[in-house]
Design a protein around this motif. Structure first.
Motif, PDB file in Angstrom:
ATOM      1  N   UNK A   1       0.775  -1.328  -0.022  1.00 14.12           N
ATOM      2  CA  UNK A   1      -0.037  -0.020  -0.024  1.00 14.12           C
ATOM      3  C   UNK A   1       0.954   1.419   0.221  1.00 14.12           C
ATOM      4  N   UNK A   2       1.938   0.897   0.679  1.00 20.62           N
ATOM      5  CA  UNK A   2       2.907   2.350   0.827  1.00 20.62           C
ATOM      6  C   UNK A   2       3.397   2.737  -0.676  1.00 20.62           C
ATOM      7  N   UNK A   3       3.739   1.872  -1.458  1.00 20.66           N
ATOM      8  CA  UNK A   3       4.401   2.017  -2.811  1.00 20.66           C
ATOM      9  C   UNK A   3       3.168   2.454  -3.575  1.00 20.66           C
ATOM     10  N   UNK A   4       1.843   2.066  -3.575  1.00 23.00           N
ATOM     11  CA  UNK A   4       0.934   2.510  -4.245  1.00 23.00           C
ATOM     12  C   UNK A   4       0.300   4.053  -4.054  1.00 23.00           C
ATOM     13  N   UNK A   5       0.408   4.231  -2.786  1.00 24.16           N
ATOM     14  CA  UNK A   5       0.206   5.464  -2.120  1.00 24.16           C
ATOM     15  C   UNK A   5       1.403   6.709  -2.678  1.00 24.16           C
ATOM     16  N   UNK A   6       2.198   6.204  -3.192  1.00 22.39           N
ATOM     17  CA  UNK A   6       3.499   7.146  -3.643  1.00 22.39           C
ATOM     18  C   UNK A   6       3.364   7.289  -5.372  1.00 22.39           C
ATOM     19  N   UNK A   7       2.580   6.571  -5.721  1.00 21.30           N
ATOM     20  CA  UNK A   7       2.302   6.693  -7.349  1.00 21.30           C
ATOM     21  C   UNK A   7       1.790   8.022  -7.552  1.00 21.30           C
ATOM     22  N   UNK A   8       2.283   8.552  -8.624  1.00 13.94           N
ATOM     23  CA  UNK A   8       1.591   9.640  -9.352  1.00 13.94           C
ATOM     24  C   UNK A   8       0.290   9.152 -10.058  1.00 13.94           C
ATOM     25  N   UNK A   9      -0.497  10.268 -10.135  1.00 17.18           N
ATOM     26  CA  UNK A   9      -2.014   9.754 -10.781  1.00 17.18           C
ATOM     27  C   UNK A   9      -1.936   9.024 -12.132  1.00 17.18           C
ATOM     28  N   UNK A  10      -0.927   9.550 -12.890  1.00 22.30           N
ATOM     29  CA  UNK A  10      -0.566   8.766 -14.389  1.00 22.30           C
ATOM     30  C   UNK A  10      -0.124   7.291 -14.075  1.00 22.30           C
ATOM     31  N   UNK A  11       0.615   6.988 -13.044  1.00 21.83           N
ATOM     32  CA  UNK A  11       1.175   5.838 -12.853  1.00 21.83           C
ATOM     33  C   UNK A  11      -0.047   4.728 -12.197  1.00 21.83           C
ATOM     34  N   UNK A  12      -1.177   5.267 -11.579  1.00 17.70           N
ATOM     35  CA  UNK A  12      -2.262   4.583 -11.114  1.00 17.70           C
ATOM     36  C   UNK A  12      -2.995   4.281 -12.313  1.00 17.70           C
ATOM     37  N   UNK A  13      -3.070   5.188 -13.047  1.00 19.31           N
ATOM     38  CA  UNK A  13      -3.931   5.119 -14.259  1.00 19.31           C
ATOM     39  C   UNK A  13      -3.411   3.883 -15.138  1.00 19.31           C
ATOM     40  N   UNK A  14      -1.967   3.827 -15.372  1.00 21.72           N
ATOM     41  CA  UNK A  14      -1.207   2.896 -15.894  1.00 21.72           C
ATOM     42  C   UNK A  14      -1.535   1.330 -15.415  1.00 21.72           C
ATOM     43  N   UNK A  15      -1.260   1.542 -14.099  1.00 21.62           N
ATOM     44  CA  UNK A  15      -1.437   0.117 -13.179  1.00 21.62           C
ATOM     45  C   UNK A  15      -2.733  -0.341 -13.466  1.00 21.62           C
ATOM     46  N   UNK A  16      -3.848   0.288 -13.450  1.00 22.30           N
ATOM     47  CA  UNK A  16      -5.249   0.011 -13.818  1.00 22.30           C
ATOM     48  C   UNK A  16      -5.491  -0.593 -15.208  1.00 22.30           C
ATOM     49  N   UNK A  17      -4.864  -0.019 -16.249  1.00 24.40           N
ATOM     50  CA  UNK A  17      -4.925  -0.463 -17.529  1.00 24.40           C
ATOM     51  C   UNK A  17      -4.316  -1.550 -17.832  1.00 24.40           C
ATOM     52  N   UNK A  18      -3.266  -1.937 -16.994  1.00 25.60           N
ATOM     53  CA  UNK A  18      -2.218  -2.993 -16.996  1.00 25.60           C
ATOM     54  C   UNK A  18      -3.160  -4.152 -16.445  1.00 25.60           C
ATOM     55  N   UNK A  19      -3.807  -3.751 -15.256  1.00 29.60           N
ATOM     56  CA  UNK A  19      -4.774  -4.964 -14.676  1.00 29.60           C
ATOM     57  C   UNK A  19      -5.923  -5.464 -15.574  1.00 29.60           C
ATOM     58  N   UNK A  20      -6.388  -4.316 -16.146  1.00 30.11           N
ATOM     59  CA  UNK A  20      -7.593  -4.637 -17.042  1.00 30.11           C
ATOM     60  C   UNK A  20      -6.823  -5.375 -18.470  1.00 30.11           C
ATOM     61  N   UNK A  21      -5.992  -5.220 -18.892  1.00 25.15           N
ATOM     62  CA  UNK A  21      -5.368  -6.083 -19.981  1.00 25.15           C
ATOM     63  C   UNK A  21      -5.171  -7.350 -19.692  1.00 25.15           C
ATOM     64  N   UNK A  22      -4.663  -7.539 -18.227  1.00 24.11           N
ATOM     65  CA  UNK A  22      -4.376  -8.751 -17.594  1.00 24.11           C
ATOM     66  C   UNK A  22      -5.507  -9.806 -17.509  1.00 24.11           C
ATOM     67  N   UNK A  23      -6.778  -8.991 -17.091  1.00 27.12           N
ATOM     68  CA  UNK A  23      -7.735  -9.622 -16.777  1.00 27.12           C
ATOM     69  C   UNK A  23      -8.751  -9.889 -18.017  1.00 27.12           C
ATOM     70  N   UNK A  24      -8.486  -9.271 -19.092  1.00 22.48           N
ATOM     71  CA  UNK A  24      -9.268  -9.456 -20.357  1.00 22.48           C
ATOM     72  C   UNK A  24      -9.265 -10.683 -20.766  1.00 22.48           C
ATOM     73  N   UNK A  25     -10.496 -11.286 -21.237  1.00 23.20           N
ATOM     74  CA  UNK A  25     -10.330 -12.652 -21.907  1.00 23.20           C
ATOM     75  C   UNK A  25      -9.328 -12.767 -23.132  1.00 23.20           C
ATOM     76  N   UNK A  26      -8.916 -13.769 -23.108  1.00 23.12           N
ATOM     77  CA  UNK A  26      -7.763 -14.218 -24.207  1.00 23.12           C
ATOM     78  C   UNK A  26      -8.568 -14.596 -25.340  1.00 23.12           C
ATOM     79  N   UNK A  27      -8.088 -14.419 -26.541  1.00 24.79           N
ATOM     80  CA  UNK A  27      -9.040 -14.758 -27.823  1.00 24.79           C
ATOM     81  C   UNK A  27      -9.306 -16.118 -27.942  1.00 24.79           C
TER      82      UNK A  27
END
Length: 118
Positions: free
Chosen positions: A83-109
């Motif tokens: 949580x400490x690492x996440x709290x130190x992220x800039x807003x754009x880093x949080x957005x990137x992390x969220x997008x990465x999570x979405x891509x990882x959870x997306x159904x594979x073809x």
């Protein structure tokens, strides 16, 4: 001992990361490689202090991934972010992390093809 320029060091690290990604499962390989490629392009002309942080973080990532891939019985790749690492992220880093999570959870073809044929 050879002395490398900063550009050579970045190129060596980038190629190492791409080689490590080849050992990942296909879906993680694509996500990881695309993410690394994008990050290295984004930081091509960053300030020297940012470049040092960037290189340290990606070097730590490469070492961590190499260790995880080196353990034959290890089925888990990655680690939890504190949580400490996440709290130190800039807003754009949080957005990137969220997008990465979405891509990882997306159904594979190939999973979509299996579902439609059932």
């Amino acid at each position: 001992m050879a002395s490398y320029t900063n550009v050579q060091k970045v190129r060596i690290l980038y190629k190492l990361i791409l080689r490590l990604h080849r050992s990942l499962p296909d879906e993680l390989q694509v996500i990881g490689t695309n993410y690394a490629r994008d990050e290295f392009k984004r930081h091509k002309s960053c300030a020297p202090n940012e470049a040092a942080i960037f290189m340290n973080e990606w070097t730590d990532y490469a070492i961590s991934l190499a260790k995880q891939l080196g353990i034959k019985n290890n089925k888990t790749i990655g680690s939890e972010l504190s949580q400490d690492i996440i709290n130190n992220f800039k807003d754009e880093q949080v957005v990137q992390l969220y997008e990465l999570m979405q891509a990882a959870k997306a159904p594979r073809e190939d999973d979509l093809g299996k579902q439609s044929s059932q």
